[in-house]
Scaffold this active site. Structure first.
Site: not given
Length: 401
Positions: A38, A136, A270, A318
């Site tokens: 998966k 779940r 940043y 990013m």
């Protein structure tokens, strides 16, 4: 090996994956083995990893979504294949036509299977999931008799064949947790009830990676291994990959995009959360959170450059982050290794998990498709760990992997 220059790459050692699958098979010799692919094989690439797992003896392949399973069939996978995360209106007919074992957790799903079978003109293979305590997906124990009745009626009509009964542990990565034995009792009771009502499953299964490694009584007919197949420990409490006889399959690296001298007091990235303490050399690693590098690694993430561990300086952006090399030097194009098996002293996925307050599963799975997967050890005869052998075949998958 063709060393094509790349901004970044995730080297995936399929020989290591096959070796891991063989180790895991030996831990549950009486049970069939499912390798779960998966989420694009936890970021490693579903199609090549499924192929390698089958070469190493995996009887089953598992996916979460039906779309993942159908993509494997489209790529040529022909063995037993199961998926489990269904929503109303899902591609039941396509899955049935592709001989995929579908999971049913409620009567609504039995009815959708009925309709799909009429359209497909062939019976479905269905596995019934019981919620033994994870909370779940899965049928609640109080609703289990109703689901069994609906499935048996459909089976008697020739609509479907119940091929399995299964569940999933909540805390198997915490050996000794009281919920483990409680879930086993619920599972055994659910299987016994189903069998008394005429269900004859091919496989009964509840063991995930941590359970198969620590809980032999949970193996039943089939064990499902996920992250362990990729050489990642299910949890530090169970052991390191090395202690478990496993080898991490993915190595993530990048080529330095910039190396420059800066004075002391120079802000980095940043927000200037890092200020150089004195004259130093800064190296730019051209991967960031768009590539799957956790922003939480700002100021903490480990990287190997020039044979030494470094730490991300300032914020992860990013597309890039900075490393302060101190008094050391480097050149543009030099390799920065974010994580790998640890053979060369590089950090591991578990090191990144500790540095960012998450789990190693997330570290490898989140590496995005901006990072090409480079596959080595694709020949089934390649020795384990052949990812560093110059003679192995290499291919680059720059599609979503």
């Amino acid at each position: 090996m063709n060393e094509t220059p790349m901004r970044a790459r995730a080297l995936v050692d399929l020989a290591a994956l096959r070796a891991n699958v063989r180790v895991l098979r030996a831990r549950a010799p009486q049970a069939q083995l499912m390798v779960v692919v998966k989420a694009d094989a936890y970021g490693h690439g579903a199609v090549p990893c499924a192929r390698a797992a089958r070469q190493a003896g995996a009887t089953w392949i598992g996916t979460a979504t039906p779309q993942e399973a159908l993509a494997l069939r489209a790529a040529g996978d022909e063995g037993r294949l199961m998926c489990w995360l269904w929503t109303p209106g899902g591609p039941w007919r396509e899955a049935i036509e592709a001989d995929i074992d579908v999971t049913v957790s409620g009567v609504w799903a039995v009815e959708e299977v009925r309709a799909a079978v009429r359209a497909a003109g062939r019976p479905a293979r269905v596995q019934l999931k019981i919620d033994t305590g994870l909370g779940r997906n899965g049928c609640q124990p109080d609703d289990w008799p109703e689901l069994i009745a609906a499935a048996r009626a459909a089976e008697d009509e020739g609509v479907l064949r119940v091929t399995g009964v299964w569940s999933h542990f909540a805390c198997a990565d915490e050996p000794g947790h009281p919920s483990i034995q409680a879930q086993l009792r619920v599972f055994r009771d659910a299987v016994a009830y189903a069998e008394r009502r005429g269900v004859r499953p091919e496989v009964r299964h509840i063991a995930n990676s941590p359970a198969m490694l620590t809980l032999p009584e949970s193996h039943f007919d089939l064990v499902r291994t996920g992250v362990a197949a990729y050489g990642v420990s299910p949890s530090p409490e169970i052991g390191t990959p090395q202690e478990l006889g496993l080898r991490p399959v993915m190595t993530l690296s990048a080529s330095l995009a910039s190396v420059k001298r800066v004075p002391g007091g120079h802000g980095v990235s940043y927000g200037h959360h890092y200020i150089t303490p004195g004259p130093t050399t800064l190296a730019l690693v051209p991967v960031g959170y768009a590539d799957g590098i956790p922003r939480a690694g700002s100021g903490t993430g480990p990287v190997l450059i020039g044979g030494k561990w470094r730490t991300v300086a300032g914020r992860v952006a990013m597309d890039q982050f900075v490393v302060d090399l101190g008094g050391d030097t480097a050149r543009v194009g030099d390799e920065a290794v974010l994580f790998g098996p640890g053979d060369r002293g590089e950090p591991t996925a578990e090191d990144w998990a500790r540095a960012t307050g998450t789990i190693a599963y997330e570290v490898v799975t989140r590496i995005s498709n901006r990072v090409p997967r480079v596959y080595v050890g694709e020949d089934a005869g390649t020795d384990p760990g052949a990812g560093t052998d110059k003679n192995v075949n290499e291919s680059v998958n720059q599609q979503q992997s």
